[in-house]
Design an enzyme around this catalytic site. Structure first.
Site, short mmCIF file in Angstrom:
data_model
loop_
_atom_site.label_atom_id
_atom_site.label_comp_id
_atom_site.label_asym_id
_atom_site.label_seq_id
_atom_site.Cartn_x
_atom_site.Cartn_y
_atom_site.Cartn_z
N TYR A 28 0.85 -1.19 0.00
CA TYR A 28 0.00 0.00 0.00
C TYR A 28 0.89 1.24 0.00
CZ TYR A 28 -4.44 2.31 0.18
OH TYR A 28 -5.53 3.07 -0.15
N ARG A 37 -9.40 9.75 -8.45
CA ARG A 37 -8.53 10.56 -7.58
C ARG A 37 -7.68 9.62 -6.74
NH1 ARG A 37 -7.83 12.04 -2.66
NH2 ARG A 37 -9.57 10.75 -1.96
N LYS A 54 -5.80 -2.48 -0.84
CA LYS A 54 -6.72 -2.37 0.29
C LYS A 54 -7.27 -3.74 0.69
CE LYS A 54 -7.39 1.51 2.44
NZ LYS A 54 -8.07 2.64 1.87
N GLU A 106 -13.39 3.81 -2.61
CA GLU A 106 -12.00 4.21 -2.43
C GLU A 106 -11.55 5.16 -3.55
OE1 GLU A 106 -8.18 4.17 -0.59
OE2 GLU A 106 -10.13 3.43 0.10
N ASP A 107 -11.00 6.30 -3.15
CA ASP A 107 -10.36 7.25 -4.06
C ASP A 107 -11.27 7.71 -5.20
OD1 ASP A 107 -8.20 7.20 -2.45
OD2 ASP A 107 -6.82 6.29 -3.86
N ASP A 125 -13.64 5.07 2.77
CA ASP A 125 -12.47 5.10 3.65
C ASP A 125 -11.78 6.45 3.63
OD1 ASP A 125 -10.64 3.74 5.46
OD2 ASP A 125 -9.19 3.88 3.85
N ASP A 126 -11.78 7.14 2.49
CA ASP A 126 -11.15 8.45 2.42
C ASP A 126 -11.86 9.46 3.33
OD1 ASP A 126 -9.31 7.68 0.25
OD2 ASP A 126 -11.15 7.58 -0.93
N ASN A 149 -0.78 11.83 1.10
CA ASN A 149 -0.05 10.71 0.50
C ASN A 149 0.07 10.91 -1.00
OD1 ASN A 149 0.45 8.92 2.73
ND2 ASN A 149 -1.74 8.51 2.81
#
Length: 612
Positions: free
Chosen positions: A124, A178, A196, A267-268, A290-291, A434
């Site tokens: 990750y 993203r 993930k 996610e993202d 999760d973000d 990140n």
């Protein structure tokens, strides 16, 4: 999806009983029953040189493997010796691990579980960022499911049902819009979903056969990506507006129809769409972002421990956020909710303790620009002056914590840190963007400029720092401390939704996992080497909260939530192999046979069989 037709398959879709042989679909069972070389080609079944003599004979693998019979530990030692070769780059290590994932999942997860502190940054962040940028060039195996909104629209349920498990427990999906701080990477973003899922299994105890990474291909607007001859996705502009949300709606309905008790993790996704998707779907199926929520929960736990170290009452804390995207607002929401529930103040008062800064400066209602909805609730309307310079904002607010989620790279110079320390003896400095090169400040800069005063945690890992005679261990506000436990606890509780109460419980569990001794050393997060134990505590707390707030569908609450979740956590040492009507179980490293057709006990982490 393969029909469930026999009494033997009654529990095939029961998410709280993972690892049952009956949960495999017909085509997987046939590979194992027919045996021979195809067993070695299926990563769920293959164990390579770990197959015993009896298993090799039963599965017709004799001669197809080297003659030596090796323990799982020795196999893992070989892999680690390859990964630790000094001439290897981290991207090469990432590729070696993905190749192993595609061929032998038992060994892959043995390696990852036993070396999680060393390998989490490889599977990750930060390495996964480089891997996603180059995923089409390092591609060797799919490792997940690719769902095209152009080719598969109207047939999402049919295509999803090609996944070879009746019982999917955890799904991580991205649309690639993203990826970390890297922007639109299209289907290259599946690397995020793969990484993930790997941490859900290794850190949280999900069964690998029931864990599904997905990339939802809705196009890509990055010319550098789509014009690359190796690009693996649709070379079309990214969908927008109602057409895009129609794709999301069809996707979530298909997931709900096939796997009604699975957890879907977004996610993202691009910021505005991430909030809208979560708003539309969080009450319709078991899902979370999760973000927004995971980042919020893990940063809240560090914030709580930081306030303990400062001895600052929660209802007096002031926080400046540098960055106001989905992750920043998600963190702010979680901190505000935690303060509301634990400090006994209103949510409105909690939000007043939070000051948001974006590229135009402090967000206020008087700034003169049109604010998106997610920023409006943090816009100051209390007479706070409009300010653009971060040092001036800190001088005015005198915050206890400075949290960065801007993805802007180095942006906190020495005067900013000195101003922060002028008002609070031990300020929290959290550069959480990140990958590493997007962080607002390095650990060395933060400790040096604060003269060792600050309490530091970053999004990506930093090496220890020495300032004078003192040595400091930078903390990492890594979502991996919360999302595996949030996911596993939600699924094992058969929750209908992920509620705010469950997220607060996750934050509290991570905070409580840090001993007083560690806290005295300014370590506000657990050691990642303890991830499995921390995830179990988080899962138990989340499952308990789900039951207490009325969203659990379990018939009755277990007497001990921790024992309940740990008894269902998968570990690579606990596996079975069916061969010609015989199941062979690994008990303390020694194989033993049990007779009886289709006998597939669920494996306890100890390796001992547990019969449902």
């Amino acid at each position: 999806m393969q029909a469930i037709s026999s009494a033997q398959d009654l529990h095939a879709k029961d998410v709280s009983l993972p690892g049952l042989w009956k949960q495999r679909k017909k085509e997987v069972k046939e590979v194992e029953e027919q045996a021979g070389a195809p067993v070695l080609a299926m990563s769920w079944l293959n164990r390579g040189t770990n197959f015993s003599s009896a298993e090799r004979e039963e599965l017709r693998l004799e001669g197809l493997l080297p003659p030596v019979i090796e323990s799982l530990e020795l196999q893992a030692e070989r892999v680690m010796s390859q990964l630790r070769e000094p001439n290897k780059t981290d991207l090469q290590r990432y590729s070696i691990l993905n190749q192993l994932l595609s061929s032998n999942q038992t060994l892959y997860y043995k390696v990852l579980c036993d070396n999680i502190e060393e390998l989490a940054p490889i599977v990750y962040t930060p390495t996964v960022g480089e891997a996603c940028l180059k995923f089409d060039r390092i591609y060797r195996a799919p490792l997940g499911l690719y769902l095209s909104s152009f080719r598969h629209r109207g047939r999402f349920e049919e295509v999803l049902s090609n996944w070879p498990s009746h019982n999917v427990q955890i799904i991580v999906v991205t649309d690639g819009s993203r990826i970390l701080g890297l922007g639109d990477l299209g289907t290259n973003g599946i690397g995020i979903s793969i990484g993930k899922v790997a941490l859900y299994v290794a850190g949280g105890g999900f069964h690998p056969e029931h864990s599904l990474p997905i990339v939802l291909d809705v196009g890509c607007n990055n010319p550098r990506i789509v014009e690359d001859k190796f690009y693996l996705g649709e070379r079309r502009p990214r969908l927008g507006g109602d057409e895009y949300f129609g794709v999301i709606d069809e996707f979530t309905k298909a997931v709900k129809a096939l796997w009604p008790n699975a957890l879907l993790q977004f996610e993202d996704f691009q910021t505005e769409r991430a909030f809208e998707i979560l708003h539309r779907h969080r009450s319709k199926l078991l899902c979370f972002n999760d973000d927004i929520q995971g980042t919020g929960a893990v940063v809240t736990s560090g914030f709580v421990n930081g306030m303990k170290f400062q001895k600052t009452p929660l209802d007096e804390a002031r926080v400046v956020f540098y960055g106001a995207g989905s992750s920043a607002v998600g963190v702010a929401d979680q901190i505000a909710t935690y303060m509301q529930q634990k400090a006994g103040i209103s949510n409105e008062e909690a939000r007043r303790r939070i000051f948001m800064v974006d590229s135009k400066g402090l967000i206020t209602a008087t700034r003169g620009d049109k604010l998106p909805e997610h920023k409006q609730r943090y816009a100051r309307n209390d007479g706070t002056p409009d300010m653009k310079d971060l040092k001036d904002i800190i001088a005015h607010v005198k915050p206890h914590a400075l949290i960065g989620l801007s993805a802007a790279g180095p942006s906190w110079p020495q005067p900013v840190i000195e101003e922060l320390c002028a008002h609070v003896p031990c300020p929290l400095v959290f550069p959480l963007s990140n990958p590493t090169d997007k962080a607002e400040i390095t650990a060395e800069q933060a400790y040096t400029w604060s003269k060792g005063q600050c309490v530091f945690a970053s999004g990506s890992p930093f090496a220890p720092v020495e300032v004078g005679a003192e040595r400091y261990m930078p903390g990492q506000a890594n979502n991996v401390f919360v999302f595996p436990g949030i996911g596993f606890g939600s699924v094992m509780a058969k929750a209908k939704a992920v509620t705010d109460e469950m997220l607060v419980a996750a934050s509290q569990a991570v905070a409580d996992a840090v001993s007083g001794e560690l806290l005295d050393q300014k370590q506000i997060y657990p050691n990642i080497s303890e991830l499995r134990e921390v995830s179990a505590q988080v899962a138990a707390a989340v499952a308990r909260a789900a039951h207490e707030c009325g969203v659990s569908q379990l018939a009755e609450a277990p007497a001990d939530w921790l024992d309940y979740v740990t008894s269902r956590m998968w570990a690579p040492e606990g596996r079975t192999t069916k061969a010609s009507g015989m199941a062979v179980h690994a008990v303390n490293g020694m194989p033993r046979a049990r007779s009886g057709p289709h006998l597939r006990p669920h494996a306890h982490p100890s390796g001992l069989p547990v019969h449902p």
